[in-house]
Design a protein around this motif. Structure first.
Motif, PDB file in Angstrom:
ATOM      1  N   PHE A   1      43.363 -75.102  31.076  1.00 51.42           N
ATOM      2  CA  PHE A   1      44.742 -74.900  31.535  1.00 51.42           C
ATOM      3  C   PHE A   1      45.083 -73.712  31.645  1.00 51.42           C
TER       4      PHE A   1
ATOM      5  N   TYR B   1      43.302 -71.776  34.895  1.00 51.35           N
ATOM      6  CA  TYR B   1      43.722 -72.042  36.025  1.00 51.35           C
ATOM      7  C   TYR B   1      45.275 -71.492  36.047  1.00 51.35           C
ATOM      8  N   GLY B   2      45.953 -71.652  34.982  1.00 55.82           N
ATOM      9  CA  GLY B   2      47.244 -71.345  34.952  1.00 55.82           C
ATOM     10  C   GLY B   2      47.594 -69.730  35.340  1.00 55.82           C
TER      11      GLY B   2
ATOM     12  N   THR C   1      49.353 -68.404  38.561  1.00 52.27           N
ATOM     13  CA  THR C   1      50.335 -67.621  38.343  1.00 52.27           C
ATOM     14  C   THR C   1      50.194 -66.136  39.165  1.00 52.27           C
TER      15      THR C   1
ATOM     16  N   THR D   1      53.644 -73.778  39.215  1.00 57.05           N
ATOM     17  CA  THR D   1      52.825 -74.660  38.700  1.00 57.05           C
ATOM     18  C   THR D   1      51.931 -73.802  37.736  1.00 57.05           C
ATOM     19  N   GLY D   2      51.830 -72.560  38.034  1.00 55.83           N
ATOM     20  CA  GLY D   2      50.878 -71.892  37.099  1.00 55.83           C
ATOM     21  C   GLY D   2      51.693 -71.546  35.826  1.00 55.83           C
TER      22      GLY D   2
ATOM     23  N   MET E   1      51.436 -74.741  33.607  1.00 57.10           N
ATOM     24  CA  MET E   1      50.112 -74.854  33.054  1.00 57.10           C
ATOM     25  C   MET E   1      49.734 -74.005  31.975  1.00 57.10           C
ATOM     26  N   LEU E   2      50.321 -72.678  31.871  1.00 52.78           N
ATOM     27  CA  LEU E   2      50.334 -71.738  30.683  1.00 52.78           C
ATOM     28  C   LEU E   2      51.212 -72.355  29.431  1.00 52.78           C
TER      29      LEU E   2
END
Length: 88
Positions: free
Chosen positions: A29, A32-33, A37, A61-62, A65-66
């Motif tokens: 995560f 991808y985050g 971002t 979304t980033g 996910m972070l």
């Protein structure tokens, strides 16, 4: 002969903490985050924003996910996997 409890648990080893499923999920995560971002901050075009109704979806979304990665890492730190003590 010792009077130790056979069900006694010990602290997690470094290897068990590293390969804990929560850690693997958090790393995925986070990677991808960070990518989303950065793409949201520095990539994309005005046409992409118009398609999304003016919302920078990559950025949000980033960031989401972070946050999920931070939750998984916090969970892993607060509730580590305990292993059974090795038999002597």
């Amino acid at each position: 002969m010792t009077n130790e409890n056979p069900n006694e648990t010990t602290a997690p080893s470094a290897a068990s903490a590293l390969f804990d499923l929560r850690t693997v999920i958090a790393v995925l995560f986070a990677v991808y985050g960070v990518l989303l971002t950065l793409l949201g901050l520095f990539g994309g075009s005005e046409a992409d924003l118009q398609k999304a109704g003016g919302i920078n979806l990559n950025l949000w979304t980033g960031v989401g996910m972070l946050v999920v990665a931070a939750v998984f890492l916090t969970w892993q730190r607060l509730r580590p996997t305990l292993t059974e003590a090795p038999p002597e």
